[in-house]
Design an enzyme around this catalytic site. Structure first.
Site, mmCIF file in Angstrom:
data_model
loop_
_atom_site.group_PDB
_atom_site.id
_atom_site.type_symbol
_atom_site.label_atom_id
_atom_site.label_comp_id
_atom_site.label_asym_id
_atom_site.label_seq_id
_atom_site.Cartn_x
_atom_site.Cartn_y
_atom_site.Cartn_z
ATOM 1 N N GLY A 66 0.828 -1.202 0.000
ATOM 2 C CA GLY A 66 0.000 0.000 0.000
ATOM 3 C C GLY A 66 0.858 1.246 0.000
ATOM 4 O O GLY A 66 1.215 1.777 -1.055
ATOM 5 N N ARG B 43 -3.557 13.901 -6.264
ATOM 6 C CA ARG B 43 -3.530 14.542 -4.931
ATOM 7 C C ARG B 43 -3.836 16.027 -5.048
ATOM 8 O O ARG B 43 -4.430 16.610 -4.142
ATOM 9 C CB ARG B 43 -2.136 14.379 -4.315
ATOM 10 C CG ARG B 43 -1.856 12.986 -3.884
ATOM 11 C CD ARG B 43 -0.380 12.752 -3.668
ATOM 12 N NE ARG B 43 -0.172 11.361 -3.291
ATOM 13 C CZ ARG B 43 1.025 10.795 -3.202
ATOM 14 N NH1 ARG B 43 2.117 11.479 -3.470
ATOM 15 N NH2 ARG B 43 1.134 9.534 -2.841
ATOM 16 N N ARG C 76 -32.980 25.485 13.728
ATOM 17 C CA ARG C 76 -33.346 24.652 14.879
ATOM 18 C C ARG C 76 -33.369 25.477 16.177
ATOM 19 O O ARG C 76 -32.379 26.134 16.511
ATOM 20 C CB ARG C 76 -32.323 23.520 15.004
ATOM 21 C CG ARG C 76 -32.419 22.688 16.246
ATOM 22 C CD ARG C 76 -33.310 21.508 16.039
ATOM 23 N NE ARG C 76 -33.311 20.621 17.209
ATOM 24 C CZ ARG C 76 -34.304 19.788 17.467
ATOM 25 N NH1 ARG C 76 -35.355 19.733 16.667
ATOM 26 N NH2 ARG C 76 -34.249 19.016 18.522
ATOM 27 N N GLY D 97 -26.928 17.252 15.901
ATOM 28 C CA GLY D 97 -27.548 16.334 16.852
ATOM 29 C C GLY D 97 -27.900 15.010 16.188
ATOM 30 O O GLY D 97 -27.163 14.525 15.334
ATOM 31 N N GLU E 15 -4.349 7.898 -1.843
ATOM 32 C CA GLU E 15 -3.448 8.877 -2.500
ATOM 33 C C GLU E 15 -2.359 9.346 -1.540
ATOM 34 O O GLU E 15 -2.005 10.516 -1.505
ATOM 35 C CB GLU E 15 -4.231 10.104 -2.980
ATOM 36 C CG GLU E 15 -5.420 9.787 -3.828
ATOM 37 C CD GLU E 15 -5.054 9.529 -5.262
ATOM 38 O OE1 GLU E 15 -3.901 9.770 -5.634
ATOM 39 O OE2 GLU E 15 -5.923 9.066 -6.005
#
Ligand code: FAD
Length: 392
Positions: A145, A251, A276, A347, A371
């Site tokens: 990797g 990237r 809210r 929330g 990346e």
């Protein structure tokens, strides 16, 4: 002189649009419109169903977004800042949509455009630019990797042909691709191969059960004695610098894209806390909430400013890989911070797909890892300032 009569636009607080050319602004607005019309209304469902509709490739192609920073072969040949701005707007919709465009343009088309033969370019680039052919980029393997030089996939000569064997893992678009750019060890070093995915021995299996980047297809590719003609190798590069140069391109798109995800989370949190009401007034009226909103606003705008600066360096031909690492590492970290903060501010509503924040937050976990992981980019920066490599 300070202008005390102007009020900053909450959606572009630092007036960063003024840093863009007219063409770059037009690109940003056009992509934003596409995202508002075709991605935002549907992406919750795509995420839930773990799919990314192939037809979107044609939509992207129509707008010239595929390989848009490349010249010729049907590509739009736009500036790096225009490409980055398109990535930003796309990722405000979903990181999966931006991943599609990054992989197609920077990881699949770029190596063919930069290192390919004229025949390879003619065969693939115009169709890929139009979204008629989908590409993928096979570098990562199950055991390789962050250290791609350790790859085990091999390409060996057999007369004029090449025979490829190995397994590639976590490959975006691997199972829907028409063409795969596969990197393999050869006697001369690492080389890239342009593989028509209908070739016998190429098999791709979609990776299921992802909880991040679900509106993006990720696959495992098995190459079992895949026989390719000699002309399938990319003639223009040998060595790990080939795939790394593609990753630098991708990237760059990410360091812009992450700003889009962060902006969308900030806007969702601003909107939600204005609507809210708790304890008799909008949540946005509490100091704790305003502290969070101000912090998010600063992170989003600072990241955007950094992205545009790096884009201008790239357009001037002066951007270094370590500077790209700076941008990728920090902008993704900032975006994750903003997404997590927004998640809390909504929330219980913050945990559903009715709002974009948990989707962005989960997506950004992939963006943090692919990346070049956050740690790999940290090591790149460490090496750049100390001149001592600490990778091994
Ligand atoms: P590893 O390399 O095993 O790392 C695991 C952890 O160890 C990480 O935190 C890492 O930072 C840390 N680490 C590694 N080395 C060091 C070190 N020297 N010092 C300190 N810490 C270290 N790949 C492709 O080729 N094509 C694609 O299209 C593609 N698409 C992807 C899509 C998704 C959704 C994802 C999640 C991944 C994709 N990848 C793709 C793979 C991706 O690039 C790799 O996952 C990434 O490079 C990290 O490799 P790894 O997962 O094997 O982690």
């Amino acid at each position: 002189m300070t202008n005390t009569t102007l009020t900053p636009d909450p959606q572009d607080f630092l007036a960063l649009e003024q840093l863009l050319s007219e063409e770059e602004r037009m690109v940003a607005h056009t992509v934003r419109q596409l995202v508002n019309e075709k991605i935002k209304p549907n992406v919750g469902e795509w995420f839930e169903n773990h799919e990314f509709p192939k037809e979107m490739a044609l939509e992207f192609g129509k707008l010239g977004m595929l390989g848009m920073h490349l010249e010729g072969y049907g590509c739009a040949g736009m500036s790096a800042v225009a490409y980055g701005s398109a990535c930003l707007e796309l990722e405000a919709g979903d990181s999966g949509a931006r991943s599609f465009v990054s992989v197609q343009g920077s990881l699949a088309m770029f190596p063919i455009w930069k290192f390919g033969s004229e025949e390879q370019k003619q065969e693939w680039l115009p169709r890929m630019a139009a979204g008629e052919a989908i590409g993928c980029f096979g570098l990562t393997e199950p055991d390789s990797g962050s250290d791609p030089s350790s790859m085990r996939t091999t390409a060996r000569r057999d007369g004029d042909d090449w025979i490829l064997n190995g397994t590639k893992m976590w490959i975006t678009n691997g199972s829907i691709a028409d063409v795969a750019v596969i990197w393999a060890q050869t006697d001369e070093g690492i080389r890239g191969f342009v593989v028509d995915t209908r070739t016998e021995g190429y098999q791709a299996r979609k990776i299921e059960k992802k909880l991040s980047l679900r509106a993006s297809i990720t696959a495992e590719i098995v190459l079992d004695n895949v026989r390719l003609p000699g002309s399938a190798a990319l003639p223009g590069v040998v060595g790990i610098k080939g795939p790394l140069s593609c990753l630098n391109e991708a990237r760059f798109g990410i360091l812009f894209g992450a700003v889009g995800a962060a902006r969308d989370c900030y806007e969702a949190a601003l909107d939600y806390t204005l609507q809210r009401t708790q304890f008799g007034k909008p949540l946005a009226g509490f100091q704790l909430t305003q502290g969070k909103l101000a912090d998010m606003l600063i992170r989003v705008n600072r990241a955007h400013l950094l992205a545009i600066h790096l884009g201008k360096l790239k357009d001037a031909g002066n951007l270094t890989p370590a500077q790209i690492s700076f941008g990728k590492k920090d902008n993704v970290a900032q975006a994750l911070h903003v997404a997590r903060e927004a998640r809390g501010m909504l929330g219980a509503s913050g945990i559903t797909l009715e709002y974009p924040v948990i989707r962005h937050m989960n997506n950004l976990e992939s963006v943090y890892t692919y990346e070049g992981t956050n740690e790999v980019h940290t090591l790149v920066l460490g090496q750049a300032v100390t001149k001592i490599g600490a990778f091994r």
